[in-house]
Design an enzyme around this catalytic site. Structure first.
Site: not given
Length: 554
Positions: A218, A277
């Site tokens: 993330d 990401e």
């Protein structure tokens, strides 16, 4: 204007050993709290996922990616982690996690889990210790604490803004400020501190030892901040995400972190992978995250945000393949995820959006590289735009009420004629539209023309056809508004590539408003909508895609 025939290679040198499964895997994103509920509390859980593994195996995906299920106060639905080595009770237990990993593998799939390294929860033990410690102490050095500006330190240390709206700084009672690029409940960790590096190395090892096959990282473009934390000098900074390098995103120093994690992943057997990401202003900068000594994949948000037009789709496909080929990595393709409006809705209203989504699925699954499928897209789910106000909980709405992500996170409809459509034995944490009775898995399994049937057929062909997956793409001439390309062709465009048995696959997609005719490149295998032959050509209606198999000599 007619497009010219060109070939784009994605077969740069890769290690000869191993399966390289990640180069062309179809990875299914499970938004845990909205997939399947086993205990009736209205929230999806790990046991619920286990109960639906036969469905995912039959769908034909290669791996699952699970959103965070760690201990969390849920200020951002699990992306505020209080304990990185445990499971939140609403999702189950560590034993449930072990059982899920085992069962996923027994069903012939792999499992990737989220890791959230840019920030922790404010309820994490480290941050609680930081609040109790004096300024300048080692406890605060794990986070980004600074004195404020102005004569009494009452102004934030700089002008950085939170992704969720407002200042990226919150003041604590003793007068210092801490940085949070997201919600105040998500304080940023200080990656200049070696203790933070050691902690996350240990967290990754914990889950790798438990058996997971990799991590989706993330905010992989975060963690490292520019020296001196300089002002930007303007507001609405989030609008520049993915358009320019910001002093708190896409700093060059993040690549040292990813290199260290790649070494750690490579120390384990079984081809464990890292997926970034990452938002970057150019495809070239995005490709830096997947250099040979860094991560294996990076999400291709440039493709996700491309308009529904032949010109825009071709441009982003060519740029994506060109830039990843420079570093020997596969491209990834994605249409939706838990952070964006579902593409059925983005592509148009009602039937237009569904028709385009069907065509988009065949386009995406025919491209070289790896594809990500967000839960529910295989059912043709649209964004839920009329959720009652009392259910809207996404912290991103603090920036702009219209930017909330609740509508793409409504639980899946499995069976029955009324909500919650088999999601669980009780109600669901977000209400489900009554109209979804026609979109349940149960209903679509009985319909050979359904979206689910299309995805199952496409994934079966992709898995079995030697021309699909990793390899090359060769553009063929196409009418205005359409794209036509061939898979399984040799890199120089002459004949079939090695290992295809002479079999090639042609994908033709009409993204325009007018019906077009394309050459019948062999036997039609699958179409997103009815197509008809017209002599030696195929008639392709608007928003329609078709796969045809061509043999050498055709």
């Amino acid at each position: 204007m007619t497009q010219h025939s060109t070939t784009v290679s994605t077969t740069a040198a890769v290690p000869a050993t191993g399966t390289r499964w990640w180069r062309d895997a179809v990875i299914y994103q499970v938004y845990v709290r909205s997939f399947a509920d086993s205990d009736g509390d209205g929230i999806g859980d790990l046991a619920g996922i286990r109960s639906r593994l036969p469905y995912l195996a039959e769908l034909g995906v290669d791996a699952l990616w699970l959103t965070p299920f760690y201990t969390s106060p849920m200020a951002d639905f699990g992306y505020d982690v209080a304990d990185y080595r445990d499971v939140d009770p609403i999702f189950g237990s560590l034993n449930d996690a072990r059982a899920l990993v085992r069962d996923v593998h027994e069903h012939g799939m792999r499992i990737i889990v989220d890791v959230v390294p840019n920030h922790s929860s404010d309820m994490h033990a480290w941050f609680q210790e930081a609040l109790e410690a004096a300024p300048g102490g080692p406890e605060r050095a794990r986070y980004v604490f600074r004195d404020g500006r102005g004569p009494d330190g009452a102004e934030p240390p700089n002008d950085w803004e939170s992704v969720f709206g407002g200042p990226a700084w919150t003041r604590v009672p003793d007068g210092q400020w801490y940085l949070h690029l997201f919600a105040p409940e998500q304080p940023d960790l200080n990656w200049e501190n070696p203790e933070v590096h050691r902690e996350f190395d240990d967290v990754l090892r914990f889950w790798l030892d438990l058996g997971v096959d990799g991590f989706r990282i993330d905010v992989a473009h975060g963690m490292v901040k520019a020296p001196g934390l300089p002002d930007l000098g303007y507001t609405d900074q989030i609008s520049m995400l993915g358009r320019e390098v910001l002093p708190y995103f896409d700093q060059d120093g993040v690549h040292d972190i990813h290199r260290g994690w790649r070494r750690l992943l490579d120390s384990y057997e079984g081809e464990r992978i890292g997926v970034a990401e990452a938002w970057a202003p150019t495809q070239e900068r995005l490709a830096d995250y997947v250099r040979p000594d860094e991560l294996h994949q990076a999400f291709n948000f440039h493709y996700l945000t491309a308009d529904w037009s032949a010109r825009d789709k071709r441009a982003v496909i060519e740029e994506s393949l060109r830039t990843v080929d420079r570093v020997g990595a596969p491209s990834t393709w994605v249409l939706s995820n838990h952070d964006v409006k579902r593409h059925v809705t983005r592509y148009g209203d009602g039937e237009v959006g569904v028709r385009r989504a069907r065509a988009a699925a065949l386009l995406m699954l025919a491209l070289p590289g790896s594809a990500y499928v967000y839960q529910g897209e295989e059912l043709g789910l649209a964004e839920v735009l009329d959720l009652p106000e009392e259910y809207l909980q996404d912290p991103q709405r603090g920036r702009d009420p219209e930017s909330g992500r609740d509508g793409c996170r409504v639980p899946l409809p499995w069976s029955g004629d009324a909500p919650p459509f088999g999601f669980g034995p009780g109600s669901s944490w977000l209400p489900m539209p009554e109209g979804w009775r026609d979109l349940t898995v149960e209903r679509q399994e009985a319909d050979p023309e359904s979206m689910l049937a299309l995805y199952r057929a496409a994934l079966r062909i992709r898995r079995e056809h030697p021309a699909l997956g990793d390899g090359t793409l060769r553009w063929l001439p196409a009418p205005d508004g359409a794209l036509v390309f061939e898979r399984g062709t040799a890199a120089d465009g002459t004949g079939a590539s090695e290992g295809t048995g002479g079999r090639r696959l042609v994908c033709a997609v009409n993204l325009g408003q007018d019906t077009v005719r394309v050459p019948a490149y062999g036997r039609p295998l699958l179409a997103s909508a009815p197509v008809r032959p017209d002599g030696d050509r195929l008639v392709l209606p608007p928003d329609t895609a078709v796969w045809c198999e061509a043999m050498s000599g055709q």
